[in-house]
Design a protein around this motif. Structure first.
Motif, short mmCIF file in Angstrom:
data_model
loop_
_atom_site.label_atom_id
_atom_site.label_comp_id
_atom_site.label_asym_id
_atom_site.label_seq_id
_atom_site.Cartn_x
_atom_site.Cartn_y
_atom_site.Cartn_z
N TRP A 100 49.67 68.66 -0.14
CA TRP A 100 51.07 68.44 -0.48
C TRP A 100 51.98 68.61 0.74
O TRP A 100 52.92 67.84 0.93
CB TRP A 100 51.48 69.39 -1.60
CG TRP A 100 52.89 69.28 -2.05
CD1 TRP A 100 53.46 68.20 -2.68
CD2 TRP A 100 53.92 70.25 -1.91
NE1 TRP A 100 54.79 68.46 -2.95
CE2 TRP A 100 55.08 69.72 -2.48
CE3 TRP A 100 53.95 71.52 -1.36
CZ2 TRP A 100 56.28 70.42 -2.52
CZ3 TRP A 100 55.13 72.22 -1.40
CH2 TRP A 100 56.28 71.67 -1.97
N LEU A 101 51.67 69.59 1.58
CA LEU A 101 52.50 69.85 2.76
C LEU A 101 52.29 68.84 3.88
O LEU A 101 53.11 68.74 4.79
CB LEU A 101 52.23 71.27 3.29
CG LEU A 101 52.73 72.40 2.41
CD1 LEU A 101 52.25 73.75 2.94
CD2 LEU A 101 54.25 72.38 2.31
N SER A 102 51.20 68.10 3.84
CA SER A 102 50.91 67.16 4.93
C SER A 102 51.03 65.69 4.53
O SER A 102 51.19 64.83 5.39
CB SER A 102 49.51 67.42 5.50
OG SER A 102 48.53 67.24 4.50
N ASP A 103 50.98 65.40 3.24
CA ASP A 103 51.01 64.01 2.77
C ASP A 103 52.20 63.80 1.84
O ASP A 103 52.22 64.32 0.73
CB ASP A 103 49.71 63.70 2.03
CG ASP A 103 49.65 62.29 1.48
OD1 ASP A 103 50.61 61.51 1.67
OD2 ASP A 103 48.63 61.97 0.83
N PRO A 104 53.21 63.04 2.28
CA PRO A 104 54.40 62.83 1.44
C PRO A 104 54.12 62.16 0.10
O PRO A 104 54.95 62.23 -0.80
CB PRO A 104 55.31 61.95 2.30
CG PRO A 104 54.74 61.96 3.66
CD PRO A 104 53.31 62.37 3.56
N ASP A 105 52.95 61.53 -0.04
CA ASP A 105 52.60 60.87 -1.29
C ASP A 105 51.85 61.78 -2.26
O ASP A 105 51.64 61.42 -3.42
CB ASP A 105 51.76 59.62 -1.02
CG ASP A 105 52.57 58.52 -0.37
OD1 ASP A 105 53.69 58.25 -0.85
OD2 ASP A 105 52.11 57.96 0.65
N ALA A 106 51.45 62.96 -1.80
CA ALA A 106 50.64 63.86 -2.62
C ALA A 106 51.50 64.59 -3.66
O ALA A 106 52.62 65.00 -3.37
CB ALA A 106 49.93 64.88 -1.74
N ALA A 107 50.93 64.75 -4.84
CA ALA A 107 51.58 65.51 -5.92
C ALA A 107 50.51 66.25 -6.71
O ALA A 107 50.37 66.05 -7.92
CB ALA A 107 52.40 64.59 -6.81
N PRO A 108 49.73 67.11 -6.03
CA PRO A 108 48.62 67.77 -6.71
C PRO A 108 49.06 68.73 -7.80
O PRO A 108 48.25 69.15 -8.62
CB PRO A 108 47.91 68.52 -5.57
CG PRO A 108 48.97 68.76 -4.56
CD PRO A 108 49.87 67.55 -4.64
N HIS A 109 50.34 69.08 -7.85
CA HIS A 109 50.87 70.00 -8.85
C HIS A 109 51.19 69.29 -10.16
O HIS A 109 51.58 69.92 -11.13
CB HIS A 109 52.13 70.68 -8.32
CG HIS A 109 53.06 69.75 -7.62
ND1 HIS A 109 53.70 68.70 -8.25
CD2 HIS A 109 53.43 69.69 -6.32
CE1 HIS A 109 54.44 68.04 -7.37
NE2 HIS A 109 54.29 68.62 -6.19
N GLY A 110 51.05 67.97 -10.15
CA GLY A 110 51.34 67.20 -11.36
C GLY A 110 52.80 66.84 -11.52
O GLY A 110 53.20 66.31 -12.55
N GLY A 111 53.59 67.12 -10.51
CA GLY A 111 55.02 66.81 -10.55
C GLY A 111 55.33 65.61 -9.68
O GLY A 111 54.63 64.59 -9.72
N GLU A 112 56.34 65.75 -8.87
CA GLU A 112 56.87 64.66 -8.05
C GLU A 112 56.43 64.82 -6.60
O GLU A 112 56.42 65.93 -6.07
CB GLU A 112 58.40 64.74 -8.15
CG GLU A 112 59.17 63.63 -7.55
CD GLU A 112 60.67 63.79 -7.84
OE1 GLU A 112 61.33 62.75 -7.90
OE2 GLU A 112 61.15 64.92 -8.01
N SER A 113 56.10 63.71 -5.94
CA SER A 113 55.76 63.76 -4.52
C SER A 113 57.06 63.79 -3.70
O SER A 113 58.13 63.43 -4.18
CB SER A 113 54.93 62.54 -4.12
OG SER A 113 55.74 61.36 -4.14
N VAL A 114 56.93 64.21 -2.45
CA VAL A 114 58.08 64.21 -1.55
C VAL A 114 58.60 62.78 -1.37
O VAL A 114 59.80 62.54 -1.36
CB VAL A 114 57.71 64.85 -0.20
CG1 VAL A 114 58.77 64.59 0.86
CG2 VAL A 114 57.49 66.35 -0.37
N ARG A 115 57.69 61.82 -1.26
CA ARG A 115 58.13 60.42 -1.11
C ARG A 115 58.92 59.97 -2.33
O ARG A 115 59.96 59.33 -2.21
CB ARG A 115 56.97 59.48 -0.88
CG ARG A 115 57.47 58.05 -0.62
CD ARG A 115 56.48 57.09 -0.04
NE ARG A 115 55.47 57.60 0.85
CZ ARG A 115 55.62 57.81 2.16
NH1 ARG A 115 56.78 57.58 2.73
NH2 ARG A 115 54.61 58.24 2.89
#
Length: 189
Positions: A100-115
């Motif tokens: 999550w901290l390195s990939d703006p498209d990641a949302a492993p928490h099941g919420g919203e990605s940074v992107r």
């Protein structure tokens, strides 16, 4: 037409102090006192908005602002990590946190990605550019970061390189596609 937008980050609360993903905690006494002491220091605005989170609503109230809720300015949806501290997530899901901290498209928490957050913030900014007059919005720090990333046109990982202290103002002026940015002005300064 030039639009002027001032983003106010919320005052201190337990979640910010503990590096906890927003859990709906109210402002702490020092945060409330800081916001109350800054009341009256903001330029008049034609439109006042607020993120729907408790700390933003309470900050707006302590600043003496009658703000309308703006769902598009909600903080980052942290899914199952909501309410946990960064250390707790690191202990439970270290690989997912690093992703999550390195990939703006990641949302492993099941919420919203940074992107996705940056795209939502960009949509709001494009719509806000059509508003004639000054806008003041009390928003979560991640909204300020997302708008800075958008305005500067920098890659998504830059999101994590921006610090937004509590009770600071970030000013945007310009128009859709061409914005100027002034970061981190202390309220009352």
């Amino acid at each position: 037409m030039t639009s002027r937008i001032t983003l106010i980050s919320p005052a201190m609360n337990r979640s910010l102090r503990e590096t906890r993903f927003d859990d709906g905690a109210p402002l702490d006494p020092s945060g409330r006192a800081g916001a109350e002491s800054a009341a009256g220091s903001l330029r008049a605005a034609d439109r006042v908005l607020v993120s729907p989170t408790a700390r933003c609503r309470e900050t707006a109230c302590a600043l003496g602002l009658a703000a309308a809720p703006e769902p598009e300015l909600a903080g980052l949806d942290m899914g199952r990590w909501r309410g946990l501290t960064l250390d707790e997530v690191m202990a439970r899901e270290p690989e997912q946190l690093m992703s999550w901290l390195s990939d703006p498209d990641a949302a492993p928490h099941g919420g919203e990605s940074v992107r996705a957050l940056c795209e939502r913030a960009a949509r709001w900014l494009n719509a806000a550019a059509a508003f004639e007059g000054r806008t003041l919005a009390v928003v979560e720090q991640e909204i300020v970061r997302a708008l800075a990333v958008t305005v500067l046109g920098v890659p998504g990982p830059a999101f994590w390189r921006l610090d937004v202290p509590p009770l600071t103002a970030t000013d945007l002026s310009g128009q859709s596609g061409r914005w100027n940015l002034r970061l981190g002005r202390e309220l009352g300064a």
